[in-house]
Design a protein around this motif. Structure first.
Motif, PDB file in Angstrom:
ATOM      1  N   VAL A  17      41.819 -16.423 -15.727  1.00  0.00           N
ATOM      2  CA  VAL A  17      41.936 -15.090 -16.334  1.00  0.00           C
ATOM      3  C   VAL A  17      43.370 -14.917 -16.804  1.00  0.00           C
ATOM      4  O   VAL A  17      44.308 -15.259 -16.094  1.00  0.00           O
ATOM      5  N   LYS A  18      43.527 -14.426 -18.033  1.00  0.00           N
ATOM      6  CA  LYS A  18      44.885 -14.222 -18.556  1.00  0.00           C
ATOM      7  C   LYS A  18      45.071 -12.766 -18.904  1.00  0.00           C
ATOM      8  O   LYS A  18      44.167 -12.141 -19.461  1.00  0.00           O
ATOM      9  N   ASP A  19      46.206 -12.201 -18.571  1.00  0.00           N
ATOM     10  CA  ASP A  19      46.569 -10.933 -19.209  1.00  0.00           C
ATOM     11  C   ASP A  19      47.886 -11.181 -19.932  1.00  0.00           C
ATOM     12  O   ASP A  19      48.359 -12.329 -19.990  1.00  0.00           O
ATOM     13  N   ASN A  20      48.533 -10.154 -20.448  1.00  0.00           N
ATOM     14  CA  ASN A  20      49.708 -10.428 -21.280  1.00  0.00           C
ATOM     15  C   ASN A  20      50.856 -11.062 -20.512  1.00  0.00           C
ATOM     16  O   ASN A  20      51.675 -11.754 -21.086  1.00  0.00           O
ATOM     17  N   ASP A  78      50.531 -12.368 -16.827  1.00  0.00           N
ATOM     18  CA  ASP A  78      50.160 -13.361 -15.819  1.00  0.00           C
ATOM     19  C   ASP A  78      48.884 -14.131 -16.147  1.00  0.00           C
ATOM     20  O   ASP A  78      47.985 -13.614 -16.799  1.00  0.00           O
ATOM     21  N   ASN A  79      48.841 -15.344 -15.666  1.00  0.00           N
ATOM     22  CA  ASN A  79      47.597 -16.111 -15.672  1.00  0.00           C
ATOM     23  C   ASN A  79      47.104 -16.219 -14.235  1.00  0.00           C
ATOM     24  O   ASN A  79      47.908 -16.317 -13.315  1.00  0.00           O
ATOM     25  N   THR A  80      45.793 -16.223 -14.071  1.00  0.00           N
ATOM     26  CA  THR A  80      45.247 -16.405 -12.736  1.00  0.00           C
ATOM     27  C   THR A  80      44.212 -17.523 -12.766  1.00  0.00           C
ATOM     28  O   THR A  80      43.259 -17.480 -13.548  1.00  0.00           O
ATOM     29  N   LEU A  81      44.438 -18.501 -11.908  1.00  0.00           N
ATOM     30  CA  LEU A  81      43.475 -19.590 -11.762  1.00  0.00           C
ATOM     31  C   LEU A  81      42.807 -19.401 -10.420  1.00  0.00           C
ATOM     32  O   LEU A  81      43.468 -19.052  -9.444  1.00  0.00           O
ATOM     33  N   SER A  82      41.489 -19.598 -10.382  1.00  0.00           N
ATOM     34  CA  SER A  82      40.896 -19.553  -9.051  1.00  0.00           C
ATOM     35  C   SER A  82      39.767 -20.550  -8.878  1.00  0.00           C
ATOM     36  O   SER A  82      39.080 -20.916  -9.818  1.00  0.00           O
ATOM     37  N   TRP A  83      39.692 -21.002  -7.629  1.00  0.00           N
ATOM     38  CA  TRP A  83      38.656 -21.952  -7.220  1.00  0.00           C
ATOM     39  C   TRP A  83      37.916 -21.343  -6.034  1.00  0.00           C
ATOM     40  O   TRP A  83      38.541 -20.778  -5.139  1.00  0.00           O
ATOM     41  N   LYS A  84      36.601 -21.468  -6.064  1.00  0.00           N
ATOM     42  CA  LYS A  84      35.824 -21.017  -4.905  1.00  0.00           C
ATOM     43  C   LYS A  84      34.966 -22.187  -4.463  1.00  0.00           C
ATOM     44  O   LYS A  84      34.183 -22.708  -5.249  1.00  0.00           O
ATOM     45  N   LEU A  85      35.127 -22.567  -3.220  1.00  0.00           N
ATOM     46  CA  LEU A  85      34.353 -23.694  -2.714  1.00  0.00           C
ATOM     47  C   LEU A  85      33.473 -23.213  -1.574  1.00  0.00           C
ATOM     48  O   LEU A  85      33.880 -22.363  -0.788  1.00  0.00           O
ATOM     49  N   GLU A  86      32.284 -23.795  -1.492  1.00  0.00           N
ATOM     50  CA  GLU A  86      31.388 -23.373  -0.422  1.00  0.00           C
ATOM     51  C   GLU A  86      30.717 -24.560   0.236  1.00  0.00           C
ATOM     52  O   GLU A  86      30.487 -25.582  -0.418  1.00  0.00           O
ATOM     53  N   GLU A 104      43.563 -18.845  -5.133  1.00  0.00           N
ATOM     54  CA  GLU A 104      43.875 -18.094  -6.334  1.00  0.00           C
ATOM     55  C   GLU A 104      45.351 -18.320  -6.648  1.00  0.00           C
ATOM     56  O   GLU A 104      46.204 -18.152  -5.779  1.00  0.00           O
ATOM     57  N   LEU A 105      45.612 -18.754  -7.843  1.00  0.00           N
ATOM     58  CA  LEU A 105      46.988 -19.016  -8.269  1.00  0.00           C
ATOM     59  C   LEU A 105      47.317 -18.073  -9.398  1.00  0.00           C
ATOM     60  O   LEU A 105      46.747 -18.166 -10.478  1.00  0.00           O
ATOM     61  N   LYS A 106      48.208 -17.173  -9.140  1.00  0.00           N
ATOM     62  CA  LYS A 106      48.573 -16.213 -10.172  1.00  0.00           C
ATOM     63  C   LYS A 106      50.034 -16.438 -10.514  1.00  0.00           C
ATOM     64  O   LYS A 106      50.875 -16.501  -9.609  1.00  0.00           O
ATOM     65  N   TYR A 107      50.331 -16.621 -11.771  1.00  0.00           N
ATOM     66  CA  TYR A 107      51.712 -16.956 -12.128  1.00  0.00           C
ATOM     67  C   TYR A 107      52.047 -16.388 -13.495  1.00  0.00           C
ATOM     68  O   TYR A 107      51.167 -16.227 -14.347  1.00  0.00           O
TER      69      TYR A 107
END
Lengths: 508, 647
Positions: A85-88, A90-98, A62-65
């Motif tokens: 996901v963006k809010d006013n 921060d942006n959050t990028l996430s990857w889920k690998l299985e 999860e990358l939140k910046y």
């Protein structure tokens, strides 16, 4: 504990180690870690699979910046969609690998990774934008700002060193030599010092410095005599991976200097203490580098050194076969470019025994014992050239049968290390005389082999002075050839050498 | 009272005037000789030299205090690398050793003037390494040819049963190296000197307990190929506590005396085996015995049982990679984790063997490279570096090290093939000879004939025995015969087909390969050269140097036998062949014979290489090199056949 690489005297990086000791397997280990960094310059890439032969059931990043700072990433072999996901703020990028595939050691499969680089970034108050190579270079330019300034009296000394010299290359060469002789490579990385060069004044005072500082001092010296040069970042060594020109990232481990002269651009490796200015072997050759200018920078490429002048060996052997199977040997060898590197190194660092051992091993095939030699270094501009004349004996030269002496057509074998660039031009000439009366069984011959990556020519004739053998090998393997292909070619060529033995018939 | 102590001290001074006259190295004070020195006589091409170094040692209570002072001169450009210094020490968790009071300076002499550049506190860096080790690192500024680099430091050591060795030799030549030690009356050390110069140094000082060794003019020491022994040639000195005075105030009236620590090997054994970490292995308690008894062995003879136990340990225990002769974890912990250091795993093996009624004991050895191949018969533990197990089964001696799967029962890694070891026993502990008997070597038989398709094919059987079998296996799984083929034949591997491998372990380890080797198609040429052998111990002579300083170590003795029969095809006749040869190296430890016999329509070539003793003196190195030149050359010489003249 401290992290220490093999090059630095000291590096203030600390690592934490967890060792699993004295447990019965299987065991479940949970590790959680939080790290706070006051800079976003060093963002680590994310490898969901950390090791070979390791099953990964689940991995998540999860990358939140903050949106206004931005982040950039590049995926490789990540077969899973990311969510955003963006809010006013921060942006959050996430990857889920299985259920990831187990990687075997030595696999050719691409290793899954998300490379992460900042957009706007800062390190100890220095800021820039890594969106472009220029932005990264501009940051380096800020760190380097005025570091190359020389003390006035030193600047004068530098000017005196090149007084009366016309050619720009010669001037560079004189200063480079001065640097090589008087400054040691010593790396001490403290804090931002890993990226910011020590100022030239300090290097002059202590007579040592790391790659950044030595390059910076050299830049200052060149500038003092009116030659402009650019500080350049490179990933040096064998582990180099090509840069993705479209994805600027801080993928460098070394600094050098780019010097554009009128007729050519030369590259100075300021940590090398024995090679001519403009040549440093394969350490930084043939790769993309980031050239740092006053305010920005650009990508450039270092030379591949594939020209024959950088890859040639010429030897003349004068051999007298003795009745007991040994031989007397005289010879003259000229090595230029890569083949000359070891001789330059040996001249600088080697002690007499080491030198002799090396010559006994390298000047011919087996059984060589050199008695006398003279070794001369001379460079043709940036090309290192070594000439060696030698004499000695060969213990058991060739093979003997009851009726014959069997001689190799190419005495010394080819070795993969002789092909750092993939090209080689190797000429040999033998004049063979014999204490006992012999005749050449086949009346002289000419052989020419042309193959995809090499050609081999061989000629043997009987002259009044003895038997004269000349051969020439030319190798031209593409740069991208793998080590395996290289080894295969070398084996084929050595096999070829063996096929063309010369048979001498004993007459007495 | 005080004055009385002074008198013998002063008398000492008078009795040993040479001590008073000897110039003492003072920090920052240089003699004209040192300043002028440009090259040293005993090693003229040296890049740098240790002008002088001193280690002064004394005790405060039970802490050893050492002051080290070292002075180096740079003689040539490459000698500048002496400007980087690392001082390594074992800090442990709470400062077992510590280094302080660092002082360093570069001195350059410009037009006869001394320019001194001192290092400041910030120039010394402390590095934390693995497992409690630390280093102080620093670099000298302004290092030039002619610079004198000088530094000193203070080191404390709380672990005083064995003092750190002092090696007089350095990687660069050393003009003078001194070690002094001031032993208080309550401590008694046994010391062990190594090297001719150290042994011949008068070392008794002007008063009791003060000893001093000064060794001069030592050349640099460099490694050579095929040597395992260079540390044996280092001039050095070691100390081991032999006794201490004690005062026991806990008893009424106190009790005091002098406790001798290790007067005999048995004392040393007792000391070690009674330590907490060690004791359980030697005498497991009932519950540990119960744990050991859970292993069921089915063998009927002692050897079979020992073999089973050994294999059980190999396949169930993981070696941590830590060598050494002393266990840090007790038996309980190793049995639970099934992981341990060499000493721990081997002692666990011993406990299992004993549990099964087999007589097994710890055997401490000094492996090749440890620098103590000539052991001294005094109870001096520092001579050893690894622990293995000795056992007697069915009246035979076996030596075991259960840390690597590559070594079957009864085989030891080559660096453990040493002459003597220290056997720890309930009684009569001491040095014992180690007899590792084996018959290693290669037996090769080939038949070369022309096939109907015109190919010349060599059908071979090669059998490698014992250590050669191990060497040729090289830890590779037998099923990976392709990999083994590549290892053996290199780029010639493409000519090898129908390759099969079998390994036998009884009665001794053997690896046997059968294969065909294609010489390639031969066109109806009038003359054909046939190489009789394809698989040789050496593809080329490994010796290239003209001379050497240290013995050559072939690791083990062997006997190789090569036999090839070449069937001469009908249309051909034998034309030419290598001549018979018989050579030996002086002393006869290496022998080579080469013999060719012609039969009706075939020719038989036999060759034999024997090495009776693996260590060859450097004095006969030139002969050894020439011998090897003959062996490697001769084995590649061809037999020549030619087409019969048409009648």
């Amino acid at each position: 504990m401290s992290y220490q690489d093999q090059y630095s005297l000291y590096d203030d990086t600390q690592i934490k180690i967890f060792e699993l000791d004295a447990v019965s397997l299987p065991v479940r280990v949970e590790i959680s870690m939080q790290r706070i960094s006051s800079s976003n310059f060093f963002i680590e890439n994310w490898y969901p699979i950390m090791d070979y032969n390791q099953k990964v059931r689940k991995a998540k990043l999860e990358l939140k910046y903050p949106g206004i700072i931005g982040i950039r990433y590049k995926e490789q072999a990540i077969n899973s969609p990311k969510s955003e996901v963006k809010d006013n703020r921060d942006n959050t990028l996430s990857w889920k690998l299985e259920d990831l595939k187990v990687l075997q050691v030595g696999t050719d499969e691409p290793i899954p990774v998300i490379e992460i680089a900042p957009q706007r970034f800062s390190l100890e108050g220095y800021t820039s934008n890594m969106d472009s190579w220029e932005g990264l270079a501009a940051f380096i330019a800020k760190l380097n700002h005025q570091k190359e300034t020389l003390p006035l009296n030193f600047s004068e000394e530098v000017k005196q060193m090149v007084e009366g010299i016309e050619s720009d290359y010669e001037k560079v060469s004189v200063l480079y030599n001065y640097l090589q002789k008087n400054y040691r490579y010593v790396a001490i990385s403290l804090g931002i010092g890993g990226w910011m060069p020590r100022p030239a004044t300090e290097v002059i005072a202590t007579k040592y410095g790391e790659c950044k500082a030595l390059s910076t001092l050299m830049k200052g010296m060149l500038s003092a005599i009116g030659i402009e040069s650019q500080y350049t970042l490179v990933f040096a060594g064998d582990d180099y991976r090509p840069l993705d020109r479209e994805f600027p990232i801080n993928q460098f481990n070394h600094a050098m200097l780019r010097v554009p002269l009128k007729e050519e651009v030369i590259w100075l490796e300021c940590t090398n203490s024995f090679l001519p200015a403009g040549f440093s072997g394969d350490f930084t050759m043939n790769r993309d580098v980031l050239v740092v200018t006053e305010k920005g920078g650009f990508l450039d490429r270092t030379p591949d050194f594939r020209e024959p002048a950088y890859n040639s060996i010429e030897t003349i052997y004068d051999i007298e076969l003795l009745g007991n199977g040994d031989a007397r040997l005289k010879g003259l060898s000229k090595f230029s470019g890569f083949p000359s590197i070891d001789y330059f190194l040996l001249e600088e660092r080697g002690q007499e025994k080491q030198k002799r051992d090396y010559l006994n091993r390298e000047l011919g095939g087996g059984g060589v014992l050199i008695h006398n030699y003279t070794l001369e270094k001379s460079n043709e501009k940036e090309i290192p050239v070594t000439s060696i004349s030698f004499d000695g004996i060969i213990q058991r030269f060739g093979q003997q049968t009851a009726k014959r002496i069997i001689l190799p057509s190419h005495w010394k074998k080819l070795d993969p290390t002789m092909l750092p660039t993939g090209t080689l031009n190797w000429k040999e000439e033998y004049m063979i005389r014999s204490e006992r009366t012999v005749e050449l069984e086949s009346n002289g011959s000419k052989i020419k082999i042309e193959s995809e990556f090499y050609s081999y020519r061989l000629e043997s004739i009987l002259t009044t002075d003895g038997i004269k053998i000349s051969n020439q090998l030319e190798v031209n393997l593409p740069t991208e050839a793998s080590q395996e292909e290289k080894e295969k070619l070398v084996a084929t060529i050595n096999q070829e050498f063996l096929k063309h033995q010369l048979l001498l018939r004993k007459l007495d | 009272m005080k004055n009385r102590h002074l008198i013998p001290f002063l008398m000492g001074m008078l009795l040993f005037p040479s001590f008073a006259n000897t110039q003492v190295m003072k920090f920052g004070k240089y003699s004209q000789e040192e300043i002028n020195l440009k090259k040293i006589d005993f090693e003229p091409d040296a890049n740098a030299v240790v002008l002088e170094e001193i280690s002064r040692n004394q005790f405060m209570g039970t802490v050893q205090h050492t002051d080290v002072h070292r002075r180096v001169k740079v003689l040539k450009e490459p000698g500048k690398n002496q400007g980087n210094v690392s001082i390594r020490y074992y800090f442990g968790k709470a400062g077992i050793q510590d280094v302080s009071k660092l002082n360093a300076q570069t001195v350059n002499f410009v037009n006869g003037e001394e320019q001194v550049i001192k290092l400041s506190k910030a120039d010394f860096f402390q590095v934390e390494l693995d497992n409690g080790w630390r280093e102080v690192r620093f670099t000298f500024p302004s290092v030039e040819v002619g610079s004198i680099l000088e530094y000193s430091y203070h080191k404390t050591d709380k672990s005083i049963a064995f003092l750190e060795s002092w090696v007089f030799h350095n990687p660069i030549p050393t003009i003078k190296s001194t070690y002094t030690i001031d032993l208080p009356s309550y401590l008694n050390y046994r010391f062990l000197a190594q090297g001719e110069k150290t042994l011949n140094t008068p070392f008794k000082g002007q008063r009791d307990g003060f000893y001093s060794w000064t060794v001069k003019d030592l050349p640099s020491i460099k490694e050579e190929p095929m040597m395992s022994n260079y540390r044996d040639y280092l001039e050095k000195i070691d100390f081991q506590l032999a006794g201490y005075a004690f005062v026991n105030t806990s008893e009424y009236g106190g009790r005091s005396g002098f406790q001798e620590t290790f007067a005999t090997w048995q004392d040393l054994t007792r000391f070690f085996t009674e330590l907490e970490e060690f004791a359980q292995y030697m005498k497991p308690n009932a519950s540990l015995k119960g744990q050991l008894a859970t292993l069921n062995v089915s063998g009927s003879s002692e050897t079979q049982i020992a073999r089973e136990v050994y294999e059980y340990i190999l396949s169930n225990y993981t070696y941590s990679g830590q060598g050494g002769y002393f266990p840090k974890k007790n038996l309980k912990s190793v049995l639970d984790s099934k992981k341990g250091s060499r000493a721990e795993i081997n002692l666990t093996l011993m406990a299992y063997l004993r549990q099964n009624g087999i007589s097994a004991n710890p055997l401490l050895i000094s492996t090749k490279g440890n620098g103590r191949s000539r052991l001294v018969d005094t109870p001096f533990i520092d001579q050893f570096d690894q622990m293995i197990i000795h056992l007697k089964a069915d009246g035979k001696d076996y030596y075991l090290d259960a840390t690597s799967n590559s070594f079957p029962f009864g085989y030891l890694p080559l660096n453990m093939h040493v002459a003597y070891g220290y056997l720890m026993h309930d009684q009569n502990s001491g040095l014992v000879p180690i007899n590792i008997s084996h018959r290693s070597g290669m037996l090769q038989m080939s038949q070369i004939r022309k096939e109907d398709n015109g190919n010349f094919v060599s059908s071979s059987t090669v059998r490698f025995s014992e250590y050669d079998a191990l060497e040729k296996r090289n830890g590779i799984n037998l099923s990976e015969d392709k990999k083994i083929k590549e290892e053996w034949f290199g780029s010639q591997e493409i000519n090898v087909y129908d390759f099969t491998l079998i390994e036998k372990t009884e009665p001794r380890l053997q690896l046997e390969a059968k294969y065909n080797y294609s010489e390639g198609k031969v066109t109806e040429s009038p003359m054909i050269l046939i190489s009789p052998f394809h698989l040789m111990r050496w593809a080329e002579n490994p010796f290239k140097s003209e001379y050497r300083t240290f013995p050559v170590d072939f690791s083990y003795a062997f006997n190789d036998s090569y036999t090839t029969i070449i069937e001469i095809p009908e249309a051909y006749e034998l034309d030419d062949y290598p001549e018979n040869t018989e050579v030996a190296i002086p002393g006869g430890d290496g022998l080579f014979t080469y013999q060719l016999t012609t039969l009706d329509n075939s020719v038989k070539i036999s060759a034999n290489v024997t090495l009776k003793y693996p260590l060859i003196s450097p004095f006969i190195y030139p002969e050894l090199k020439y011998f090897m030149e003959i062996v490697t050359g001769k084995l590649t010489e061809p037999v020549i056949i030619k087409l019969k003249a048409k009648p």
